[in-house]
Design a protein around this motif. Structure first.
Motif, PDB file in Angstrom:
ATOM      1  N   LEU A   1       0.853  -1.002   0.102  1.00 32.36           N
ATOM      2  CA  LEU A   1      -0.175   0.027   0.030  1.00 32.36           C
ATOM      3  C   LEU A   1       0.801   1.373   0.108  1.00 32.36           C
ATOM      4  CD1 LEU A   1      -3.262   0.099   0.002  1.00 32.36           C
ATOM      5  CD2 LEU A   1      -2.838   0.467   2.465  1.00 32.36           C
TER       6      LEU A   1
ATOM      7  N   ILE B   1       1.040   1.629   5.063  1.00 33.97           N
ATOM      8  CA  ILE B   1       0.433   3.040   5.570  1.00 33.97           C
ATOM      9  C   ILE B   1       1.687   3.522   6.302  1.00 33.97           C
ATOM     10  CG2 ILE B   1      -1.069   3.997   7.101  1.00 33.97           C
ATOM     11  CD1 ILE B   1      -3.138   1.619   6.863  1.00 33.97           C
TER      12      ILE B   1
ATOM     13  N   SER C   1      -1.926  12.955  -6.843  1.00 33.17           N
ATOM     14  CA  SER C   1      -3.478  13.101  -6.399  1.00 33.17           C
ATOM     15  C   SER C   1      -3.927  11.439  -5.807  1.00 33.17           C
ATOM     16  CB  SER C   1      -4.198  13.356  -7.482  1.00 33.17           C
ATOM     17  OG  SER C   1      -3.976  12.691  -8.668  1.00 33.17           O
ATOM     18  N   GLY C   2      -3.030  10.769  -5.457  1.00 33.46           N
ATOM     19  CA  GLY C   2      -3.250   9.608  -4.837  1.00 33.46           C
ATOM     20  C   GLY C   2      -3.073   8.394  -5.554  1.00 33.46           C
TER      21      GLY C   2
ATOM     22  N   LEU D   1      -2.057   5.288  -4.144  1.00 39.26           N
ATOM     23  CA  LEU D   1      -2.930   4.577  -3.252  1.00 39.26           C
ATOM     24  C   LEU D   1      -3.892   3.655  -4.109  1.00 39.26           C
ATOM     25  CD1 LEU D   1      -3.739   7.377  -0.738  1.00 39.26           C
ATOM     26  CD2 LEU D   1      -2.663   5.351  -0.172  1.00 39.26           C
ATOM     27  N   MET D   2      -4.250   4.579  -5.370  1.00 33.37           N
ATOM     28  CA  MET D   2      -5.026   3.695  -6.157  1.00 33.37           C
ATOM     29  C   MET D   2      -4.681   2.424  -6.871  1.00 33.37           C
ATOM     30  SD  MET D   2      -7.602   5.712  -6.313  1.00 33.37           S
ATOM     31  CE  MET D   2      -8.353   5.101  -7.981  1.00 33.37           C
TER      32      MET D   2
ATOM     33  N   VAL E   1      -3.510  -0.070  -5.627  1.00 31.75           N
ATOM     34  CA  VAL E   1      -4.058  -1.610  -5.231  1.00 31.75           C
ATOM     35  C   VAL E   1      -5.707  -1.869  -5.598  1.00 31.75           C
ATOM     36  CG1 VAL E   1      -4.697  -2.768  -2.985  1.00 31.75           C
ATOM     37  CG2 VAL E   1      -2.614  -1.170  -2.888  1.00 31.75           C
ATOM     38  N   ALA E   2      -6.165  -1.064  -5.664  1.00 31.70           N
ATOM     39  CA  ALA E   2      -7.710  -0.935  -6.178  1.00 31.70           C
ATOM     40  C   ALA E   2      -7.654  -1.317  -7.792  1.00 31.70           C
ATOM     41  CB  ALA E   2      -8.383   0.257  -6.343  1.00 31.70           C
TER      42      ALA E   2
ATOM     43  N   TYR F   1     -12.173   7.122  -8.242  1.00 30.22           N
ATOM     44  CA  TYR F   1     -12.481   6.275  -6.897  1.00 30.22           C
ATOM     45  C   TYR F   1     -13.923   5.813  -6.809  1.00 30.22           C
ATOM     46  CZ  TYR F   1      -8.679   9.733  -6.228  1.00 30.22           C
ATOM     47  OH  TYR F   1      -7.624  10.229  -6.372  1.00 30.22           O
TER      48      TYR F   1
END
Lengths: 363, 308
Positions: free
Chosen positions: B43, B100, B225-226, B229-230, B232-233, B279
């Motif tokens: 992550l 994290i 802009s993340g 993090l995205m 994984v999705a 998202y």
């Protein structure tokens, strides 16, 4: 009883040792950055706990962290890793402002308005994370990912609302909602600058501890977290438990949002998105998912956050130093988890273990 | 810019946005795909992405060579991946929690070291003009493509081939699907996972270099802009398949361009909500495709299990 005191000692020594090791690593880091590590330690201590005035700053930051940490901590007892704290804080804060403004229009007394704000924040925050639990149970959607996505959706929703329907036209540089009238703001604890949110946080942690450790509900949740199949066989309503725990978790984070809005900012804007969410995740993991430990760790992290300014002013270190320190602490604490049961000092001496027990191993 | 094109500017702006905005998604999702195939979740690619963006910009500024910056970004990502790979494989350590922590540590380190580089202007990566035949300046600028994006597009089939047809790819899949069988074959699970995580994190670092050296092409603390993090999705969406990571990244890059494209023709009522469309899209897709009755096709067997 030697086993018991040795393992108790282990539970205290390993986290403290981890904090010391991370302080040393951070000191080395500061030394490389050209600052005197001992000066930095001294400044952090002074800014966080040194005087009553600075300790109050720490307490103000610890309040939302306590509430936010429960959002990760409670579901963790069920075996779920939820990191949607940030989103629940933001959405709870927005809901609290909306409720506060509506109720203030009706001319209700202050106490009613504050109650309404708290309930709105808790309800919306609870539904927000409750949805994560429902998706987990009914659609098997990974709760970590969905709660992470919901963080972004919550922030977008807040931006949409404070730039559109809820926008106060007089807020030019930083689009915000209309402010809550000052008389309805959450007051300070008598004789301090610390708002009542701290009390909410301490009470919430205490209730969470009681709920998890001392009630049937908590026992059921811990059972389901330990072995979900066994819990189902025992007839526990795993789905309801999941959603109830997630709702409670979200309502704690929503309350944190309400506290931030009603005691600190007075309005909803992007200041709500102040990383108390990820800070809460950090607190929950360092506290090893124990609510009482979480309140202490929140104090510690609140102190670290409060020292950001002074590191910048007196040591010429960038404000991200605090972030680096948090990261180091988190990594070292996670590593220390693997040390339980490995250090010889904390193991009970095997005094009279019979050497020949082949029957037990062959099963 | 698109005022004289009217509503035709919208699809064009989305096309341009897709070509520009999908590269970071592509690199992080390929990195995460490789990582998860070996049975661990990372992550913390957001941290690698930011570290990559910072180091690429700083090195490009200091040496004057953006390509050196890209290489250093990969090395920086690899170093962070090394920490994650080692720590996430310790007994009883949760890989999501380590992720994290790595986001906090990586972004903190990037902001710390990158503070002096926010002001200066670093040399940018060149672009290839595929639209030079066109007389329309809008189309010409929309079809400017970064060589780094083409590199990413080439890595996708390469990784597909790697998993399907090479011995090393088989090792990674074996470690991710059934560690016990892999252990019986005499493979070091620790080494395979560590290497997969490091290479995956290096790809995320290169994705960060795209951000700071091509588009948006500057170093600030809000550059990501993340996307990390995205990742994984995205990989769940792409069913752990590198080629589908490519399609998913194009889709997400396009979705991200909808908000600005509509704003450029004067529709800004739902600007922030359109910006959140990647998202929302991921969440909807996960709700539709997941089911409690079966596991997802393509999911590595040992994904998310903590060593006891």
């Amino acid at each position: 009883m030697t086993i018991s005191w040795r393992s108790q000692l282990e539970k205290v020594c390993i986290p403290i040792g981890a904090l010391l090791v991370s302080l040393i690593i951070f000191g080395v880091f500061c030394a490389f950055a050209g600052a005197n590590p001992f000066g930095v330690y001294h400044s952090i201590y002074r800014a966080a706990f040194g005087t009553w005035g600075s300790f109050q700053n720490t307490l103000i930051r610890a309040a939302p962290l306590m509430l936010s940490s429960l959002c990760t901590l409670l579901p963790a007892r069920l075996g779920l890793v939820i990191i949607g704290n940030e989103g629940a804080i933001v959405i709870g804060g927005v809901a609290a402002v909306a409720a506060g403004l509506t109720l203030a229009d009706f001319g209700l007394p202050t106490l009613m308005i504050q109650l309404g704000m708290a309930l709105a924040g808790m309800l919306i925050g609870g539904l927000w994370i409750g949805a994560v639990g429902a998706l987990r149970h009914y659609r098997a959607v990974n709760e970590t990912i969905s709660s992470l996505l919901l963080n972004y959706i919550a922030i977008a929703l807040m931006n949409h609302l404070v730039n559109g329907p809820m926008r106060d036209p007089s807020s030019l540089n930083k689009p915000s909602s209309f402010p809550i009238p000052d008389v309805h703001m959450l007051g300070n604890l008598p004789g301090t600058r610390v708002h009542y949110g701290l009390l909410y946080g301490i009470i919430a942690c205490a209730i969470a501890y009681f709920l998890i450790q001392r009630t049937t509900f908590g026992f059921a949740a811990r059972t389901a977290g330990g072995n979900i199949r066994a819990a189902r066989l025992a007839g526990l309503p795993v789905g309801k438990l999941t959603m109830a725990i997630c709702f409670l978790a979200g309502s704690c984070a929503g309350l944190a949002g309400m506290v931030e809005v009603a005691a600190v900012h007075g309005r909803a804007n992007e200041s709500l998105n102040a990383n108390y969410g990820y800070g809460g995740v950090l607190v929950a993991f360092i506290a090893r998912q124990n609510p009482l430990a979480a309140s202490l760790v929140s104090l510690l992290l609140g102190g670290i956050l409060a020292s950001g300014g002074i590191l910048q002013r007196s040591h010429n270190l960038p404000d991200a130093t605090v972030l680096v320190f948090q990261g180091i602490v988190f990594l070292v604490v996670l590593f220390s988890d693997s040390l339980y049961g490995k250090l010889a000092i904390f193991q009970a001496r095997s005094v009279s273990l019979p050497p020949a027990a082949p029957a037990a191993t062959s099963v | 810019m698109s005022a004289d094109l009217g509503w035709w500017g919208v699809p064009l702006a989305i096309l341009a946005g897709t070509l520009r905005g999908s590269a970071p998604f592509l690199f992080v999702s390929l990195g995460e795909c490789l990582t998860e195939k070996s049975g661990k979740i990372n992550l913390g690619l957001e941290g690698s992405l930011l570290m990559g963006a910072m180091s690429a910009y700083a090195i490009s500024y200091l040496t004057g060579s953006p390509w050196t910056g890209v290489i250093v970004a990969g090395i920086a990502g690899m170093a962070l991946g090394g920490i994650h790979g080692w720590l996430a494989q310790q007994p009883r350590v949760n890989d999501v929690a380590v992720g994290i922590a790595m986001i906090i540590f990586g972004s903190g380190l990037a902001f710390f070291l990158g503070k002096p580089f926010i002001q200066p202007v670093a040399p940018q990566l060149p672009s290839i003009a595929f639209g030079s035949w066109s007389s329309s300046p809008q189309l010409e600028s929309a079809l400017r493509v970064s060589p780094l994006f083409i590199l990413g597009v080439l890595i996708a089939p390469l990784m597909q081939w790697f998993f399907r047809s090479t011995r090393w790819g088989l090792l990674v899949r074996a470690v991710g699907d059934s560690p016990d069988a892999a252990r019986a074959m005499g493979i070091s699970i620790f080494k395979v996972r560590l290497l997969s995580i490091m290479v995956g994190s290096a790809l995320a670092g290169v994705g960060g270099a795209f951000l700071s050296l091509y588009y948006p092409g500057s170093w600030t603390e809000r550059i990501s802009s993340g996307q990390g993090l995205m990742a994984v999705a995205l990989v769940i969406f792409a069913r752990w398949n590198p080629m589908q990571c490519l399609y998913a990244s194009l889709l997400f890059g396009g979705a991200q361009a909808i908000g600005p494209a509509l704003q450029s023709v004067g529709v800004d009522a739902y600007y922030y909500l359109f910006n959140a469309s990647p998202y929302i899209l991921t969440l909807l897709i996960m709700i539709i495709t997941c089911s409690p009755k079966r596991t997802l096709t393509g999911v590595p067997g040992a994904l998310g299990q903590t060593q006891e």
